[in-house]
Structure formats: structure tokens, C-alpha cells
Design an enzyme around this catalytic site. Structure first.
Site, mmCIF file in Angstrom:
data_model
loop_
_atom_site.group_PDB
_atom_site.id
_atom_site.type_symbol
_atom_site.label_atom_id
_atom_site.label_comp_id
_atom_site.label_asym_id
_atom_site.label_seq_id
_atom_site.Cartn_x
_atom_site.Cartn_y
_atom_site.Cartn_z
ATOM 1 N N ARG A 1 -41.672 -31.258 20.755
ATOM 2 C CA ARG A 1 -42.677 -31.631 21.683
ATOM 3 C C ARG A 1 -42.211 -31.172 23.030
ATOM 4 O O ARG A 1 -41.069 -31.680 23.249
ATOM 5 C CB ARG A 1 -43.280 -32.908 21.724
ATOM 6 C CG ARG A 1 -44.107 -33.590 20.650
ATOM 7 C CD ARG A 1 -44.303 -34.953 20.542
ATOM 8 N NE ARG A 1 -44.831 -35.460 21.814
ATOM 9 C CZ ARG A 1 -45.967 -35.437 22.326
ATOM 10 N NH1 ARG A 1 -46.871 -34.454 21.841
ATOM 11 N NH2 ARG A 1 -46.278 -35.779 23.565
ATOM 12 N N GLU B 1 -64.025 -47.215 29.209
ATOM 13 C CA GLU B 1 -63.942 -48.532 30.003
ATOM 14 C C GLU B 1 -64.622 -48.582 31.373
ATOM 15 O O GLU B 1 -64.404 -47.857 32.160
ATOM 16 C CB GLU B 1 -62.462 -48.988 30.193
ATOM 17 C CG GLU B 1 -61.787 -49.141 28.805
ATOM 18 C CD GLU B 1 -62.321 -50.099 28.003
ATOM 19 O OE1 GLU B 1 -62.724 -51.154 28.331
ATOM 20 O OE2 GLU B 1 -62.304 -49.871 26.660
ATOM 21 N N GLU C 1 -55.396 -51.918 34.103
ATOM 22 C CA GLU C 1 -56.440 -51.856 33.269
ATOM 23 C C GLU C 1 -56.217 -50.824 32.049
ATOM 24 O O GLU C 1 -56.696 -51.181 31.152
ATOM 25 C CB GLU C 1 -57.699 -51.122 34.224
ATOM 26 C CG GLU C 1 -59.077 -50.994 33.460
ATOM 27 C CD GLU C 1 -59.706 -52.193 33.209
ATOM 28 O OE1 GLU C 1 -60.137 -52.568 31.996
ATOM 29 O OE2 GLU C 1 -59.581 -53.409 33.790
ATOM 30 N N GLU D 1 -55.959 -54.050 24.035
ATOM 31 C CA GLU D 1 -57.211 -54.524 23.197
ATOM 32 C C GLU D 1 -57.426 -53.538 21.916
ATOM 33 O O GLU D 1 -57.740 -54.005 21.025
ATOM 34 C CB GLU D 1 -58.348 -54.309 24.235
ATOM 35 C CG GLU D 1 -58.496 -55.424 25.133
ATOM 36 C CD GLU D 1 -59.553 -55.391 26.034
ATOM 37 O OE1 GLU D 1 -60.443 -54.476 25.860
ATOM 38 O OE2 GLU D 1 -60.168 -56.282 26.757
ATOM 39 N N LYS E 1 -56.004 -60.940 24.017
ATOM 40 C CA LYS E 1 -56.683 -60.094 24.783
ATOM 41 C C LYS E 1 -56.967 -60.591 26.254
ATOM 42 O O LYS E 1 -57.262 -60.035 27.127
ATOM 43 C CB LYS E 1 -57.953 -59.655 24.153
ATOM 44 C CG LYS E 1 -57.412 -58.787 22.933
ATOM 45 C CD LYS E 1 -58.659 -58.651 21.719
ATOM 46 C CE LYS E 1 -59.773 -57.934 22.131
ATOM 47 N NZ LYS E 1 -60.721 -57.157 21.077
ATOM 48 N N ASP E 2 -57.375 -62.068 26.017
ATOM 49 C CA ASP E 2 -57.680 -62.603 27.325
ATOM 50 C C ASP E 2 -56.571 -62.879 28.422
ATOM 51 O O ASP E 2 -56.692 -62.654 29.432
ATOM 52 C CB ASP E 2 -57.851 -64.359 27.053
ATOM 53 C CG ASP E 2 -59.163 -64.330 26.155
ATOM 54 O OD1 ASP E 2 -60.204 -63.489 26.183
ATOM 55 O OD2 ASP E 2 -59.497 -65.399 25.827
#
Length: 168
Positions: free
Chosen positions: A12, A32, A73, A80, A98-99
Site C-alpha cells: 500500500r 449521514e 461525527e 455506530e 452508541k448514545d
């Protein structure tokens, strides 16, 4: 990345890493809605800042704040997705995880709003800008068009993208 790391027999390159990062960013933008809201707000802030007399150091603060929200974000989205992959059925611990990740984005976004107010709150300049936009038909039309484009970018354009991504 580990130097010399090979994937499918191919070493790579740095360009591969940047391509992967860009693909991840654009995937987040496509899937999203909150990322699209953050990006739209960032574009408006950066576009209108010169008209409000923002200094170079204030731009630095705004850019760091925007980067913080966008990164938060992206991390939330990654968390998530990882949680959804790890646990197919409902799990209270996964739900709390997740919260918490979403809460971190909320904290960043709220403090970004505070930073925006602290840096951009110049009532005389804001009023002069609004008067300029409202009294000039071309500016008013362009501003309304930008709002329509922003609405479609946030809510309409990506419809169906998630399904197309999941088919591949």
C-alpha cells in the site's frame, strides 16, 4: 500504517491511504444527514465570515471548531457501524455505547455554536449584511437559491444512496 504492509499481495502506498480516507469521508457524507448538516453550516459560516470582519486568528478558531465537529461525527458514524456489525440484535450496552458517541457529537456541536456566537456575533455587521442581501435582488435570489440547494443537499439528494451502497 505499518511500512511495507501488503494487502492482496500489493504494497500500500500513501496515495492508497489518502484514497481510503477520502472514500470513508464521502461515505459518511452520503449516508449521514447530520454530517451534511454540519458541512452546510460550515460552508455558510466560512462564506459569510469575511463580511463580518473575521480576523485570521478567528478563522483559525472557526476552522478548528469545524474540524472538531466533523471529526466527531465521523467517529460517531464509525462507532455506530462497528456496533451494528458486532451486535445484530438489540443489546443495551451497544445502545449505551452508541448514545455516548452521539452525545460526544452533541457536545462538540453545542460548543461549536458557542464558538460561532463568540466569534461571529457582531450585530452591526450582521444587520448590514442582511440589509445588503435583502435590498439587492441578485444577492437575495442567490441566497434563496443557496438555501434551496442546501435543503436538497441535506434532505433529498442522498436518498437511495444507502441502498445502492449496501447492494455492492
Amino acid at each position: 500504517m505499518v511500512p511495507g504492509w501488503k494487502t492482496n499481495g500489493k504494497t500500500r502506498t500513501q496515495a492508497d491511504s489518502f484514497r481510503d480516507a477520502a472514500r470513508g469521508f464521502f461515505h459518511t457524507v452520503k449516508t449521514e444527514r447530520n454530517m451534511r448538516i454540519h458541512l452546510t453550516a460550515a460552508v455558510y459560516v466560512l462564506f459569510f465570515s469575511p463580511f463580518l470582519g473575521v480576523t485570521r486568528s478567528e478563522y483559525g478558531v472557526l476552522l478548528l471548531t469545524i474540524a472538531m465537529v466533523i471529526a466527531a461525527e465521523a467517529f460517531n458514524t464509525a462507532m455506530e457501524m462497528l456496533c451494528d456489525y458486532a451486535q445484530k440484535s438489540y443489546n443495551p450496552l451497544i445502545g449505551k455505547t452508541k448514545d455516548i458517541a452521539a452525545g460526544a457529537v452533541l457536545v462538540c456541536a453545542v460548543f461549536a455554536a458557542f464558538v460561532g456566537i463568540a466569534v461571529l456575533w457582531r450585530p452591526e455587521a450582521i444587520l448590514a449584511l442582511l440589509i445588503t442581501i435583502v435590498t439587492n435582488p441578485l444577492y437575495l435570489v442567490l441566497f434563496i437559491l443557496s438555501l434551496i440547494l442546501a435543503f436538497f443537499f441535506i434532505f433529498k439528494v442522498p436518498c437511495g444512496v444507502r441502498e445502492k451502497l449496501h447492494k455492492k
